[in-house]
Design a protein around this motif. Structure first.
Motif, PDB file in Angstrom:
ATOM      1  N   UNK B  44       8.717   3.386  -4.621  1.00  0.00           N
ATOM      2  CA  UNK B  44       9.571   3.987  -5.651  1.00  0.00           C
ATOM      3  C   UNK B  44       8.841   4.038  -6.991  1.00  0.00           C
ATOM      4  N   UNK B  45       8.238   2.924  -7.346  1.00  0.00           N
ATOM      5  CA  UNK B  45       7.545   2.882  -8.636  1.00  0.00           C
ATOM      6  C   UNK B  45       6.267   3.713  -8.611  1.00  0.00           C
ATOM      7  N   UNK B  46       5.624   3.766  -7.465  1.00  0.00           N
ATOM      8  CA  UNK B  46       4.428   4.597  -7.363  1.00  0.00           C
ATOM      9  C   UNK B  46       4.784   6.073  -7.451  1.00  0.00           C
ATOM     10  N   UNK B  48       7.290   7.340  -9.058  1.00  0.00           N
ATOM     11  CA  UNK B  48       7.616   7.662 -10.445  1.00  0.00           C
ATOM     12  C   UNK B  48       6.361   7.725 -11.313  1.00  0.00           C
ATOM     13  N   UNK B  49       5.412   6.867 -10.998  1.00  0.00           N
ATOM     14  CA  UNK B  49       4.137   6.926 -11.737  1.00  0.00           C
ATOM     15  C   UNK B  49       3.465   8.280 -11.533  1.00  0.00           C
TER      16      UNK B  49
END
Lengths: 203, 224
Positions: B44-46, B48-49
């Protein structure tokens, strides 16, 4: 500028543009007079093609030369891929005088809309994650590790500020084209006309 | 663009990428998925990055194939550079809306080609914008508990995953999806009233996932 004076229609369009948009005028002043020619090209640039490999740029008939560490390259002879040289040494590209109106197509309404739309956009630096948040979630080490594993580690460490005028110039003229069966990109960065074979962008 | 020199725009390993299969692997769905369907917290964070660094999109919840390819490379540790997709993004930026945030990327390119006029250009004022917890709380992705721990929300906030959770770190285990439907294996929240969308506060019970194993993995089937 000589080209503008030589072509009355183009001159009228530029003057009209300057009068309608003070922002446009200010940006030209901030940079240098050569930008007038740059934006004149925008007014006459060919209609974009959505294909990744678009078309030969306006100067296709000219003798675009690119000097790289005293090594001369010609647009008709794409340089060999040497990422190290291109990444770390200054590059200078000279724009040849265009003496043939056939090399420049009439600017379409679509391109005018593109120029207008990008002028009014907000420009902001790339966002970064709050390190303390990642630490709190136990992701502070993993995210850069994973990103580094695919070769984007340098991109994760964002320390560069952004410049509106430089990005504006870059995006307004950025295009891809095909030459000798290879994809190339062309853009202008701080007045420098850069034409690079596609794969050089990797590193 | 500062990619590793080992990166390949067209890697042989990337030929194994199949959009539907990979969507199923990361979300358990084969239809069109959105950001909230990605289950692994790291992914998820990747994702968004990628959205605010390489593929500039104001609509951060959408998942496009170019991002899926990068996530696929991240999962399988493939040296991969999406330079062609980034160039396409530059070309299509006029069709997007919202702020243009590739300014730092352009600066990076200018520095790498050695533009000597950099000092004459005014940078955008202010520090680099930082994505803090408020961004994710507003997007209903994270929730800060009363004890200041952080939970990741699933299924509209009805289920949460307490972080940090080593079991769900990418590459820690060969699994990308969680057992969201095995509520019998979950226990109720004891950290305070749940913050859920829709309905009065506390009307929907919040569950913490406690079973990290995917049934496919346990049954011996390949997780990918």
């Amino acid at each position: 500028m000589f080209y503008l004076l030589k072509n009355p229609l183009l001159l009228i369009l530029v003057i009209f543009k300057l009068k309608c948009n003070n922002l446009f005028f200010n940006e030209i002043v901030v940079l240098n007079a050569s930008y007038v020619c740059l934006h004149a090209f925008l007014l006459y640039r060919e209609s974009p093609n959505l294909d990744p490999v678009r078309h030969t740029p306006h100067f296709k008939g000219g003798s675009v030369t690119m000097s790289l560490n005293s090594q001369q390259f010609s647009s008709s002879m794409p340089p060999q891929h040497d990422a190290a040289l291109v990444s770390h040494h200054p590059m200078h590209v000279e724009m040849p005088p265009i003496d043939d109106d056939n090399n420049i197509s009439i600017h379409s309404q679509e391109d005018l809309a593109w120029v207008e739309s990008i002028h009014v956009r907000e420009f902001a630096p790339t966002r970064v994650y709050d390190v303390s948040l990642l630490e709190h979630m136990g992701l502070d080490i993993q995210l850069p590790t994973v990103i580094r594993s695919i070769g984007c580690g340098k991109l994760y460490v964002e320390t560069h500020s952004g410049s509106r005028i430089m990005t504006l110039e870059f995006l307004m003229i950025f295009e891809t084209y095909e030459h000798d069966g290879n994809p190339w990109v062309f853009f202008i960065c701080l007045g420098k006309h850069i034409s690079l074979i596609f794969t050089i962008l990797v590193s | 663009m500062d990619f590793s020199r080992n990166c390949m725009p067209k890697s042989q390993a990337m030929r194994n990428f199949n959009r539907l299969d990979f969507c199923n692997d990361i979300s358990g769905k084969t239809a069109r998925i959105r950001f909230v369907d990605i289950q692994n917290p790291s992914l998820r964070f990747l994702h968004r990055w990628l959205s605010f660094t390489l593929f500039l999109m104001w609509e951060l919840h959408s998942i496009i194939v170019t991002k899926l390819k990068c996530l696929f490379a991240m999962v399988h540790r493939i040296k991969y550079t999406p330079v062609a997709d980034i160039v396409d993004c530059f070309n299509e930026i006029c069709t997007l809306y919202g702020p243009i945030e590739c300014t730092s990327l352009v600066t990076r390119i200018a520095l790498n080609i050695g533009c000597p006029e950099m000092h004459k250009v005014d940078n955008i004022e202010g520090d680099l914008p930082i994505i803090s917890i408020s961004h994710f709380v507003h997007a209903h992705i994270l929730r800060e508990e009363l004890d200041h721990s952080i939970s990741m929300l699933y299924e509209g906030g009805n289920k949460v995953l307490l972080l940090p959770n080593q079991a769900y770190l990418l590459h820690s285990y060969d699994q990308l999806i969680m057992q969201l439907n095995t509520l019998e294996n979950a226990h109720c929240s004891i950290l305070g009233p749940p913050h859920t969308r829709g309905g009065p506060m506390g009307s929907i019970r919040t569950y913490y996932l406690s079973a990290p194993w995917d049934t496919r993995y346990e049954s011996g089937l390949p997780w990918y």
